[in-house]
Design a protein around this motif. Structure first.
Motif, PDB file in Angstrom:
ATOM      1  N   MET A 122       0.778  -1.066   0.245  1.00 23.95           N
ATOM      2  CA  MET A 122      -0.326  -0.148  -0.095  1.00 23.95           C
ATOM      3  C   MET A 122       0.956   1.381  -0.138  1.00 23.95           C
ATOM      4  SD  MET A 122      -3.241  -0.921   2.448  1.00 23.95           S
ATOM      5  CE  MET A 122      -2.968  -2.220   3.107  1.00 23.95           C
ATOM      6  N   LYS A 123       2.111   0.985   0.841  1.00 22.07           N
ATOM      7  CA  LYS A 123       2.858   2.521   0.913  1.00 22.07           C
ATOM      8  C   LYS A 123       3.489   2.513  -0.667  1.00 22.07           C
ATOM      9  CE  LYS A 123       4.750   2.238   5.886  1.00 22.07           C
ATOM     10  NZ  LYS A 123       5.544   1.418   6.456  1.00 22.07           N
ATOM     11  N   GLU A 124       4.111   1.513  -1.563  1.00 22.82           N
ATOM     12  CA  GLU A 124       4.732   1.663  -2.845  1.00 22.82           C
ATOM     13  C   GLU A 124       3.007   2.039  -3.549  1.00 22.82           C
ATOM     14  OE1 GLU A 124       5.972  -2.605  -3.554  1.00 22.82           O
ATOM     15  OE2 GLU A 124       7.752  -2.019  -2.081  1.00 22.82           O
ATOM     16  N   THR A 125       2.711   1.198  -3.579  1.00 20.80           N
ATOM     17  CA  THR A 125       0.984   2.209  -4.682  1.00 20.80           C
ATOM     18  C   THR A 125       0.872   3.408  -4.154  1.00 20.80           C
ATOM     19  OG1 THR A 125       0.321  -0.214  -4.394  1.00 20.80           O
ATOM     20  CG2 THR A 125      -0.839   1.416  -5.265  1.00 20.80           C
ATOM     21  N   ALA A 126       0.566   4.066  -3.240  1.00 18.89           N
ATOM     22  CA  ALA A 126       0.387   5.456  -2.315  1.00 18.89           C
ATOM     23  C   ALA A 126       1.631   6.415  -3.620  1.00 18.89           C
ATOM     24  CB  ALA A 126       0.355   5.633  -1.285  1.00 18.89           C
ATOM     25  N   ALA A 127       2.648   5.973  -2.944  1.00 16.95           N
ATOM     26  CA  ALA A 127       4.025   6.203  -3.293  1.00 16.95           C
ATOM     27  C   ALA A 127       3.970   6.455  -4.815  1.00 16.95           C
ATOM     28  CB  ALA A 127       5.638   6.010  -3.522  1.00 16.95           C
ATOM     29  N   ILE A 128       3.736   5.977  -5.771  1.00 16.13           N
ATOM     30  CA  ILE A 128       3.248   5.407  -7.045  1.00 16.13           C
ATOM     31  C   ILE A 128       2.105   6.691  -7.869  1.00 16.13           C
ATOM     32  CG2 ILE A 128       2.768   4.350  -9.048  1.00 16.13           C
ATOM     33  CD1 ILE A 128       3.893   2.419  -8.525  1.00 16.13           C
ATOM     34  N   CYS A 129       1.443   7.299  -6.515  1.00 18.40           N
ATOM     35  CA  CYS A 129       0.476   7.835  -6.893  1.00 18.40           C
ATOM     36  C   CYS A 129       0.584   8.708  -6.966  1.00 18.40           C
ATOM     37  CB  CYS A 129      -0.928   7.582  -6.357  1.00 18.40           C
ATOM     38  SG  CYS A 129      -1.720   5.908  -6.570  1.00 18.40           S
ATOM     39  N   ARG A 130       1.175   9.218  -4.803  1.00 24.87           N
ATOM     40  CA  ARG A 130       1.410  10.761  -5.306  1.00 24.87           C
ATOM     41  C   ARG A 130       2.312  11.422  -6.288  1.00 24.87           C
ATOM     42  NH1 ARG A 130       2.202   9.208  -0.231  1.00 24.87           N
ATOM     43  NH2 ARG A 130       4.039   8.239  -0.307  1.00 24.87           N
ATOM     44  N   LYS A 131       3.732  10.341  -6.732  1.00 31.19           N
ATOM     45  CA  LYS A 131       4.626  10.977  -7.821  1.00 31.19           C
ATOM     46  C   LYS A 131       3.675  11.434  -9.103  1.00 31.19           C
ATOM     47  CE  LYS A 131       8.014   8.156 -11.462  1.00 31.19           C
ATOM     48  NZ  LYS A 131       8.268   7.537 -10.726  1.00 31.19           N
ATOM     49  N   TYR A 132       2.089  10.644  -9.500  1.00 34.69           N
ATOM     50  CA  TYR A 132       1.575  10.600 -10.384  1.00 34.69           C
ATOM     51  C   TYR A 132       0.462  12.040 -10.295  1.00 34.69           C
ATOM     52  CZ  TYR A 132       4.713   7.829 -13.136  1.00 34.69           C
ATOM     53  OH  TYR A 132       6.199   6.723 -13.593  1.00 34.69           O
ATOM     54  N   GLY A 133       0.787  12.364  -8.646  1.00 35.65           N
ATOM     55  CA  GLY A 133      -1.025  13.313  -8.656  1.00 35.65           C
ATOM     56  C   GLY A 133      -1.758  12.397  -9.082  1.00 35.65           C
ATOM     57  N   ILE A 134      -1.876  11.822  -8.445  1.00 40.41           N
ATOM     58  CA  ILE A 134      -3.591  10.662  -8.842  1.00 40.41           C
ATOM     59  C   ILE A 134      -3.698  10.447  -7.338  1.00 40.41           C
ATOM     60  CG2 ILE A 134      -4.211   7.944  -9.566  1.00 40.41           C
ATOM     61  CD1 ILE A 134      -2.053   8.204 -11.640  1.00 40.41           C
ATOM     62  N   LEU A 135      -5.517  10.065  -7.229  1.00 33.70           N
ATOM     63  CA  LEU A 135      -5.808  10.355  -6.062  1.00 33.70           C
ATOM     64  C   LEU A 135      -5.527   8.591  -5.421  1.00 33.70           C
ATOM     65  CD1 LEU A 135      -9.318  12.181  -6.434  1.00 33.70           C
ATOM     66  CD2 LEU A 135      -7.854  13.104  -4.399  1.00 33.70           C
ATOM     67  N   PHE A 136      -5.720   8.329  -4.020  1.00 35.23           N
ATOM     68  CA  PHE A 136      -5.048   7.485  -3.988  1.00 35.23           C
ATOM     69  C   PHE A 136      -6.547   6.857  -3.310  1.00 35.23           C
ATOM     70  CE2 PHE A 136      -3.612   3.950  -0.879  1.00 35.23           C
ATOM     71  CZ  PHE A 136      -4.035   2.577  -2.101  1.00 35.23           C
ATOM     72  N   PHE A 137      -6.911   6.264  -3.281  1.00 33.11           N
ATOM     73  CA  PHE A 137      -9.065   6.091  -2.434  1.00 33.11           C
ATOM     74  C   PHE A 137      -8.741   4.079  -1.942  1.00 33.11           C
ATOM     75  CE2 PHE A 137     -11.865   8.858  -2.255  1.00 33.11           C
ATOM     76  CZ  PHE A 137     -11.766   9.749  -2.648  1.00 33.11           C
ATOM     77  N   ILE A 138      -8.619   4.185  -1.400  1.00 33.29           N
ATOM     78  CA  ILE A 138      -8.876   2.257  -0.430  1.00 33.29           C
ATOM     79  C   ILE A 138     -10.918   2.061  -0.278  1.00 33.29           C
ATOM     80  CG2 ILE A 138      -9.135   0.958   1.876  1.00 33.29           C
ATOM     81  CD1 ILE A 138      -6.645   2.270   2.437  1.00 33.29           C
ATOM     82  N   ASP A 139     -11.004   1.006  -1.474  1.00 36.55           N
ATOM     83  CA  ASP A 139     -12.397  -0.191  -1.182  1.00 36.55           C
ATOM     84  C   ASP A 139     -12.187  -0.836   0.340  1.00 36.55           C
ATOM     85  OD1 ASP A 139     -14.262  -1.637  -0.978  1.00 36.55           O
ATOM     86  OD2 ASP A 139     -14.122  -1.726  -3.199  1.00 36.55           O
TER      87      ASP A 139
END
Ligand SMILES: Cc1ncc(COP(=O)(O)O)c(C=O)c1O
Length: 483
Positions: A235-252
């Motif tokens: 989850m940390k790695e995915t959140a970091a990728i989203c931050r890098k590209y300015g994509i919202l990171f949501f959790i279902d």
């Protein structure tokens, strides 16, 4: 010594023995060990105050019931089902405190104290600034994907649940899954088979352009992928990728508590953290979440959308008002909000989570010992039988999962759900059958509903069907709805 003296000294020595027994117990308590922790048997951490009868049917009756339902288990009346494992959603047994909450729920249209209790309970766990109640999870999804979706947009996930995918596609956008390779191998034993393939995710973002990808959704646990957990690291790695590209990171986050407990058990560095702390860390990585409260909030209906962004919340509330209701009740009654608030507190009880995960693992161990093929390791909320390996004589276009689900009902009144060619199969241009990768039967375990003897019974029925597996044959679709 007269008789009275003898009686007094007997009473005194009896009390001394009793207090020594108590001292023994106190010493275990003082050492921090709970009295039952060293026992191999993990018991249901509750006792039963209110019961519902189960209805027994004969094999002949079940055979007629199946014929009348055209062998579609969704058309069987639930009072003809002995053990109902169709879903873990909305089927939890509520606690005495939740029922008490139902009685004190305040039904004011605006500003109900029940809403504020609900808001406080959700904030304590998720930390999000805004929370919007909805009547169930898919209503929260409908709102967020109406706001962010549309033609030319892409949404990405470890695995989208089918209503989430449906809401995205209905908006005109595309939904893409990036499940790790380990998650695609049913027999492989691995700790976090629900993880995102972050390399494939980043490659996709580069290919399509981050400006076309409004949101990444992490589904915990990964329901469609077998109820498998996602690690904090992933989850940390995915959140970091989203931050890098300015994509919202949501959790279902339907099963956030089960996922957090898996992290506690399996991920390095989390054994000494509480499930609440792990859940808080999970949500702190995200910009928001959608939740179906029908799972880990231990209620029969409800859901919510939560996030930090003020402007997006305002837009979501505008949509909420025309589809669900005023923001302090959404699609729910005040009493439902009370029950969710209480359920969110109870689901973090680690005795409960230990029993919850263990009951499914126990079922897996019993069935594995009998050679029954299934997805391993068992997930957090369900056991998935591998119907293709269970009934190899039935080809995918004759629906082995339907055959197995029907056999379990006929043999023992157990209802599961096919997840295979009937649910996900497609037709090619020539009308030929295109099978999905797996043919499964999901046996989802409702929370706090069935006891160990019910689970033992379910195992016995499955093993009996397995022993006679050659006698079963496949099915064909006699009628299919055009849409
Ligand atoms: C992972 C996941 N997301 C979303 C949903 C949809 O929730 P609901 O059934 O409350 O609409 C479900 C329901 O099973 C689910 O498992």
């Amino acid at each position: 010594m007269d008789a009275i003296q003898i009686i007094i000294s007997l009473v005194l020595s009896f009390s001394i023995v009793l207090s020594l027994v108590q001292l023994e117990c106190w010493s275990a308590w003082l050492s921090g060990e709970k009295l039952s922790e060293h026992m191999a048997t993990i018991i249901e951490p509750f006792r039963i105050k209110s019961v519902e009868p189960l209805n027994f049917t004969s094999r002949e009756e079940r055979s007629d019931i199946l014929k009348n339902a055209d062998h579609n288990l969704f058309l069987v009346h639930s009072d003809h089902v002995l053990i109902d494992l169709l879903t873990d959603s909305g089927t939890s047994a509520m606690s005495a405190k939740q029922w008490a909450g139902i009685m004190v729920g305040d039904e004011s249209y605006a500003g109900s104290p029940s809403f504020y209790r609900f808001e406080e309970a959700t904030r304590k766990i998720t930390g999000f600034k805004h929370v919007i109640p909805t009547h169930q999870g898919r209503a929260a999804e409908k709102i967020i994907f109406t706001l962010l979706g549309g033609k030319g947009k892409y949404f990405v996930s470890n695995t989208f649940f089918d209503t989430t995918r449906g809401n995205i596609e209905y908006s005109g956008a595309e939904a893409h899954d990036f499940l790790t390779e380990a998650g695609k191998n049913p027999g492989l034993i691995a700790d976090f088979k629900g993880n995102m393939d972050t390399v494939a995710l980043e490659a996709f973002i580069r290919e399509k352009g981050a400006e076309n990808i409004p949101m990444c959704v992490m589904t915990i646990t990964n329901n469609s992928g077998g109820g498998q957990p996602v690690s904090m690291q992933n989850m940390k790695e995915t959140a970091a990728i989203c931050r890098k590209y300015g994509i919202l990171f949501f959790i279902d986050a339907c099963r956030f508590a089960e996922n957090s407990y898996f992290i506690k058990l399996r991920e390095k560095g989390y054994a000494d953290k509480s499930v609440l702390e792990i859940a808080q860390e999970t949500f702190s990585l995200a910009d928001g979440c959608t939740i179906s409260a029908k799972k880990d909030a231990l209620v029969n209906t409800g859901g919510f959308l939560a996030m930090n962004d003020d402007a997006m919340t305002q837009e979501a509330k505008n949509l909420l008002i025309i589809t669900e209701g005023f923001p302090t009740y959404g699609g729910l009654a005040g009493r439902d909000l009370e029950a969710i608030a209480q359920g969110l507190e109870e689901v973090l009880d680690e005795d409960y989570l230990r029993y919850r995960l263990r009951s499914i693992e126990y079922m897996g161990e019993k069935l594995s010992a009998a050679g029954i093929p299934m997805i391993l390791p068992t997930g957090g909320h369900a056991l998935y039988l591998d119907a293709k390996a269970f009934m190899p004589q039935i080809p995918p276009h004759e629906f082995p999962g339907v055959a197995l689900a029907n056999a379990l009902y006929l043999q023992g009144g157990i209802r599961g759900v096919e997840i295979g060619s009937l649910m996900f199969g497609k037709y090619d241009a020539d009308g030929g059958h295109v099978a999905p990768p797996m043919e499964l039967v999901r046996l989802a375990i409702p929370r706090r509903v069935y006891t160990q003897s019910h689970i033992d019974y379910v195992c016995e029925v499955i093993i009996e069907v397995f022993q006679q597996r050659e006698q079963y044959s496949g099915y064909r679709i006699a009628y299919e709805s055009p849409c």
